[in-house]
Design a protein around this motif. Structure first.
Motif, PDB file in Angstrom:
ATOM      1  N   GLU A  60       0.832  -1.205   0.000  1.00 20.57           N
ATOM      2  CA  GLU A  60       0.000   0.000   0.000  1.00 20.57           C
ATOM      3  C   GLU A  60       0.870   1.260   0.000  1.00 20.57           C
ATOM      4  O   GLU A  60       0.555   2.246  -0.662  1.00 20.57           O
ATOM      5  N   SER A  61       1.983   1.198   0.722  1.00 19.15           N
ATOM      6  CA  SER A  61       2.911   2.329   0.760  1.00 19.15           C
ATOM      7  C   SER A  61       3.506   2.575  -0.628  1.00 19.15           C
ATOM      8  O   SER A  61       3.612   3.717  -1.075  1.00 19.15           O
ATOM      9  N   ARG A  62       3.906   1.497  -1.297  1.00 23.65           N
ATOM     10  CA  ARG A  62       4.444   1.630  -2.652  1.00 23.65           C
ATOM     11  C   ARG A  62       3.420   2.292  -3.581  1.00 23.65           C
ATOM     12  O   ARG A  62       3.759   3.150  -4.392  1.00 23.65           O
ATOM     13  N   ALA A  63       2.160   1.879  -3.441  1.00 23.51           N
ATOM     14  CA  ALA A  63       1.105   2.446  -4.289  1.00 23.51           C
ATOM     15  C   ALA A  63       0.910   3.935  -3.988  1.00 23.51           C
ATOM     16  O   ALA A  63       0.738   4.739  -4.912  1.00 23.51           O
ATOM     17  N   ARG A  64       0.938   4.301  -2.702  1.00 27.13           N
ATOM     18  CA  ARG A  64       0.779   5.719  -2.346  1.00 27.13           C
ATOM     19  C   ARG A  64       1.924   6.553  -2.893  1.00 27.13           C
ATOM     20  O   ARG A  64       1.719   7.645  -3.433  1.00 27.13           O
ATOM     21  N   LEU A  65       3.143   6.049  -2.761  1.00 22.23           N
ATOM     22  CA  LEU A  65       4.296   6.800  -3.262  1.00 22.23           C
ATOM     23  C   LEU A  65       4.320   6.835  -4.785  1.00 22.23           C
ATOM     24  O   LEU A  65       4.767   7.823  -5.376  1.00 22.23           O
ATOM     25  N   ALA A  66       3.821   5.791  -5.426  1.00 17.73           N
ATOM     26  CA  ALA A  66       3.758   5.783  -6.895  1.00 17.73           C
ATOM     27  C   ALA A  66       2.800   6.857  -7.397  1.00 17.73           C
ATOM     28  O   ALA A  66       3.006   7.413  -8.480  1.00 17.73           O
ATOM     29  N   GLN A  67       1.783   7.181  -6.619  1.00 20.70           N
ATOM     30  CA  GLN A  67       0.872   8.255  -7.002  1.00 20.70           C
ATOM     31  C   GLN A  67       1.573   9.616  -7.025  1.00 20.70           C
ATOM     32  O   GLN A  67       1.122  10.539  -7.684  1.00 20.70           O
ATOM     33  N   HIS A  68       2.685   9.721  -6.295  1.00 19.63           N
ATOM     34  CA  HIS A  68       3.453  10.971  -6.248  1.00 19.63           C
ATOM     35  C   HIS A  68       4.628  10.962  -7.226  1.00 19.63           C
ATOM     36  O   HIS A  68       5.491  11.842  -7.165  1.00 19.63           O
ATOM     37  N   GLY A  69       4.703   9.955  -8.090  1.00 18.83           N
ATOM     38  CA  GLY A  69       5.735   9.938  -9.114  1.00 18.83           C
ATOM     39  C   GLY A  69       6.925   9.039  -8.825  1.00 18.83           C
ATOM     40  O   GLY A  69       7.858   8.986  -9.623  1.00 18.83           O
ATOM     41  N   PHE A  70       6.927   8.327  -7.726  1.00 21.65           N
ATOM     42  CA  PHE A  70       8.010   7.391  -7.439  1.00 21.65           C
ATOM     43  C   PHE A  70       7.814   6.129  -8.274  1.00 21.65           C
ATOM     44  O   PHE A  70       6.690   5.752  -8.593  1.00 21.65           O
ATOM     45  N   GLN A  71       8.910   5.466  -8.599  1.00 17.15           N
ATOM     46  CA  GLN A  71       8.832   4.166  -9.267  1.00 17.15           C
ATOM     47  C   GLN A  71       8.738   3.111  -8.171  1.00 17.15           C
ATOM     48  O   GLN A  71       9.677   2.934  -7.384  1.00 17.15           O
ATOM     49  N   ALA A  72       7.619   2.413  -8.111  1.00 22.06           N
ATOM     50  CA  ALA A  72       7.357   1.471  -7.022  1.00 22.06           C
ATOM     51  C   ALA A  72       8.439   0.397  -6.918  1.00 22.06           C
ATOM     52  O   ALA A  72       8.822  -0.003  -5.814  1.00 22.06           O
TER      53      ALA A  72
END
Length: 141
Positions: A60-72
């Motif tokens: 879930e954390s990876r998904a939240r950060l991916a919404q901000h432009g991070f590569q999961a």
């Protein structure tokens, strides 16, 4: 010839002066987002309800950060406890009073390569931004 050399040097310096603050701002925002996510995971994971930070929470954390432009796929998580027991096992939560540590790492993604224009060497390719913390578990069995 001298004027061409001055123009090239001035153009490089001008590009750095214009775009370096933007890249530095992106770097600061990424660091802040990583720290905010680490604080959130620690707050939830160390609560009396959980006592662990498991794979589902990390997904879930990876998904939240991916919404901000991070590569999961590039996000690295390290979860541990102060007592040495596993802090990512839902079947054996960390007991109250023991600390849960979390570190999130993310690569710089060649973000600071523009600094080469003024002779500053960017961080190596394997260098990572890191954010983390520790919180005492509140879980009571």
């Amino acid at each position: 010839m001298k004027q061409l050399l001055v123009f090239v040097l001035f153009a490089g310096m001008f590009c750095w002066l214009m775009f370096s603050p933007i890249y530095k701002h992106v770097l600061v925002i990424r660091q802040a987002l990583l720290q905010q996510e680490a604080n959130y995971l620690l707050e939830i994971g160390a609560s009396g309800r959980f006592g662990y930070i498991d794979g589902a929470m990390l997904a879930e954390s990876r998904a939240r950060l991916a919404q901000h432009g991070f590569q999961a796929a590039a996000l690295e998580y390290e979860v541990s406890s102060t007592t040495g027991v596993s802090a990512d096992d839902a079947s054996a939560p960390v007991p109250r009073g023991a600390g849960i540590r979390l570190v999130i790492r993310y690569p710089y993604d060649r973000l600071l390569d523009i600094d080469r224009l003024i002779g500053v060497e960017p961080p190596p390719e394997e260098a990572r931004l890191a954010a983390g913390g520790m919180k005492m578990s509140e879980f009571v069995p």
